[in-house]
Design a protein around this motif. Sequence first.
Motif, short mmCIF file in Angstrom:
data_model
loop_
_atom_site.label_atom_id
_atom_site.label_comp_id
_atom_site.label_asym_id
_atom_site.label_seq_id
_atom_site.Cartn_x
_atom_site.Cartn_y
_atom_site.Cartn_z
N THR A 306 0.82 -1.22 0.00
CA THR A 306 0.00 0.00 0.00
C THR A 306 0.85 1.26 0.00
O THR A 306 0.42 2.31 -0.45
N VAL A 307 2.09 1.14 0.53
CA VAL A 307 3.02 2.27 0.56
C VAL A 307 4.30 1.85 -0.14
O VAL A 307 4.89 0.83 0.22
N PRO A 308 4.75 2.59 -1.15
CA PRO A 308 6.00 2.23 -1.86
C PRO A 308 7.18 2.15 -0.91
O PRO A 308 7.32 2.98 -0.02
N TYR A 309 8.00 1.14 -1.11
CA TYR A 309 9.22 0.99 -0.31
C TYR A 309 10.34 0.61 -1.26
O TYR A 309 10.10 -0.06 -2.27
N PHE A 310 11.57 1.02 -0.90
CA PHE A 310 12.65 0.90 -1.88
C PHE A 310 13.25 -0.49 -1.98
O PHE A 310 14.12 -0.74 -2.80
N THR A 311 12.82 -1.44 -1.16
CA THR A 311 13.36 -2.78 -1.22
C THR A 311 12.28 -3.80 -0.92
O THR A 311 11.30 -3.50 -0.25
N LEU A 312 12.45 -5.01 -1.42
CA LEU A 312 11.51 -6.09 -1.12
C LEU A 312 11.98 -6.93 0.05
O LEU A 312 11.28 -7.86 0.45
N TYR A 313 13.15 -6.62 0.60
CA TYR A 313 13.70 -7.46 1.66
C TYR A 313 13.18 -7.02 3.02
O TYR A 313 13.20 -5.83 3.33
N PRO A 314 12.70 -7.94 3.85
CA PRO A 314 12.19 -7.57 5.17
C PRO A 314 13.30 -7.02 6.06
O PRO A 314 14.35 -7.63 6.20
N HIS A 315 13.06 -5.88 6.67
CA HIS A 315 14.06 -5.27 7.55
C HIS A 315 13.91 -5.82 8.96
O HIS A 315 13.85 -5.07 9.94
N SER A 316 13.86 -7.12 9.08
CA SER A 316 13.73 -7.75 10.39
C SER A 316 13.97 -9.25 10.25
O SER A 316 13.39 -9.89 9.37
N SER A 317 14.81 -9.80 11.12
CA SER A 317 15.06 -11.24 11.08
C SER A 317 13.81 -12.02 11.47
O SER A 317 13.54 -13.10 10.93
N ILE A 318 13.00 -11.47 12.39
CA ILE A 318 11.77 -12.14 12.79
C ILE A 318 10.78 -12.21 11.63
O ILE A 318 10.15 -13.24 11.38
N CYS A 319 10.67 -11.10 10.88
CA CYS A 319 9.79 -11.09 9.71
C CYS A 319 10.25 -12.10 8.67
O CYS A 319 9.44 -12.83 8.08
N GLN A 320 11.54 -12.15 8.45
CA GLN A 320 12.08 -13.06 7.45
C GLN A 320 11.81 -14.51 7.83
O GLN A 320 11.40 -15.32 6.99
N VAL A 321 12.02 -14.84 9.10
CA VAL A 321 11.77 -16.21 9.56
C VAL A 321 10.28 -16.53 9.53
O VAL A 321 9.88 -17.63 9.13
N MET A 322 9.44 -15.57 9.92
CA MET A 322 7.99 -15.81 9.93
C MET A 322 7.47 -16.16 8.54
O MET A 322 6.60 -17.02 8.38
N LEU A 323 8.01 -15.51 7.51
CA LEU A 323 7.53 -15.75 6.16
C LEU A 323 8.16 -16.97 5.52
O LEU A 323 7.52 -17.69 4.75
N ASN A 324 9.42 -17.24 5.83
CA ASN A 324 10.11 -18.37 5.21
C ASN A 324 9.97 -19.68 5.98
O ASN A 324 9.88 -20.75 5.39
N GLN A 325 9.99 -19.60 7.33
CA GLN A 325 9.90 -20.80 8.15
C GLN A 325 8.60 -20.89 8.95
O GLN A 325 8.40 -21.83 9.70
N GLY A 326 7.74 -19.88 8.84
CA GLY A 326 6.44 -19.92 9.50
C GLY A 326 6.52 -19.54 10.97
O GLY A 326 7.59 -19.30 11.53
N ILE A 327 5.37 -19.54 11.62
CA ILE A 327 5.29 -19.15 13.02
C ILE A 327 6.03 -20.14 13.92
O ILE A 327 6.56 -19.77 14.97
N ALA A 328 6.10 -21.40 13.50
CA ALA A 328 6.83 -22.41 14.28
C ALA A 328 8.31 -22.06 14.34
O ALA A 328 8.96 -22.22 15.39
N GLY A 329 8.87 -21.57 13.22
CA GLY A 329 10.27 -21.16 13.22
C GLY A 329 10.52 -19.98 14.14
O GLY A 329 11.54 -19.92 14.84
N VAL A 330 9.57 -19.03 14.16
CA VAL A 330 9.70 -17.87 15.05
C VAL A 330 9.70 -18.31 16.51
O VAL A 330 10.51 -17.86 17.31
N LEU A 331 8.78 -19.22 16.86
CA LEU A 331 8.68 -19.68 18.24
C LEU A 331 9.96 -20.42 18.67
O LEU A 331 10.42 -20.27 19.81
N LEU A 332 10.52 -21.20 17.77
CA LEU A 332 11.78 -21.90 18.07
C LEU A 332 12.90 -20.91 18.38
O LEU A 332 13.62 -21.06 19.38
N LEU A 333 13.05 -19.90 17.53
CA LEU A 333 14.11 -18.92 17.74
C LEU A 333 13.86 -18.07 18.98
O LEU A 333 14.80 -17.70 19.68
N LEU A 334 12.60 -17.74 19.25
CA LEU A 334 12.29 -16.96 20.45
C LEU A 334 12.64 -17.74 21.71
O LEU A 334 13.16 -17.17 22.68
N LEU A 335 12.36 -19.04 21.69
CA LEU A 335 12.72 -19.89 22.83
C LEU A 335 14.23 -19.89 23.04
O LEU A 335 14.72 -19.76 24.16
#
Length: 409
Positions: A306-335
């Motif tokens: 909805t808002v133009p941004y200059f890159t397609l790469y997520p500026h967050s490791s949590i976001c990247q893991v959530m999209l590539n490894q799912g919520i289970a990957g996020v929970l593993l790393l948070l633990l």
Amino acid sequence: MIVSWKQEDIFIGFIFLGLICHGMYFAREWVVLGAGLLINLFILWRTRSQNIIYDFLHIRDKHLKGSIITFSMLIFFSLAGVLHPVRKVEGWLEAFRWLIFLGAYLWGRQIGHTEELQNRILNKITITALISILLVWLPGSEMIWAPPGAPENARFAATFGYPNAAASFIGCQLLFLQKDRKLKMPYFLIFLISMLSTGSRAAAILLIFVSVLLFLKRVHLRGKKDFQSKEKNIRWMSKSLTWGIILTSLLLSAIHFQGSVQHLLDWNYATLSERITYYLDCLKLAKNAHFLPQAGGWFAFPLIQTVPYFTLYPHSSICQVMLNQGIAGVLLLLLWAVKGMISYCRELWKGRDLIAVSSKSAIVFLGLHSLVDVDMSFGVLGIIFWFLAGMNSRRTLLPPPAYDVKKGR
């Protein structure tokens, strides 16, 4: 000594090679250098098969067992994302990246299991970082390492090509320097000016926060009298005057990166608003995928943008893991992160080894900064992070040594 001294030099050589190759960011660099790292580890562990089986698979070592399971699950989730991809090749690359991080973690356990080895490795990483940064400061270096494009083209990016990633790496070196009783002023000034030249606001704030914790720990270990001694004040003034020339020279060089100062002081709401929008879009994409692994999930960003941004790469490791490894990957790393933070707080409270405190501070700094930027997308940063994590996981199994005032550690 069980471990050959050559292994630590191989690791340092690998880090230097990764640094001059853009911080190991592009896919081909990940594949070629990552394969080299894994081949080296295979050769190393093949010659020590009995020790490896006992050390890595011994059921009583719960911390190691849990870490290997965590990495294995993240690799599995990356491959599972291939079944429902946005970009299939990203799933294979993600699995390969986590395999490399696992190798770095285990390598850190193997070659950094004593205080002496840890100190030597950190010193060599700092020297390697210094060499790579000085190379970029030299005139004509832009012909080898192209400066970043808009809007970061007025900021210092070292060999990474991205200022914030360079700031994260340089910040680690400033934390490593604080493990010694005597601060290496030449190194400190070069790294500090380079850090400021990146114009990274998040890295600067996090570095100040972690450095204050580390400074208070140093005061506690060394005692107030050592800080108040006249002799130390005289030495400090002498070094400051001696290296004032270096500081002046670097400041003059930093004029070329005058945009970094402007960026460092610019706290407009627009930047924060863009990041928040970015993270909200991440949640939308994750929800659309039912919070399941999706290879290259972030490449679907233009579909909901909805808002133009200059890159397609997520500026967050949590976001990247959530999209590539799912919520289970996020929970593993948070633990894993919660356990790591508990260990760090324990080290700050009861630890007596400044080397361990400094290296763990660097882990915390890298981890927190990756929450708001693309740090782990740069292989060198991710490998250093997990190498230090592995090094300290082995170190925590040993009782903390008594603090030696004469040695300063």
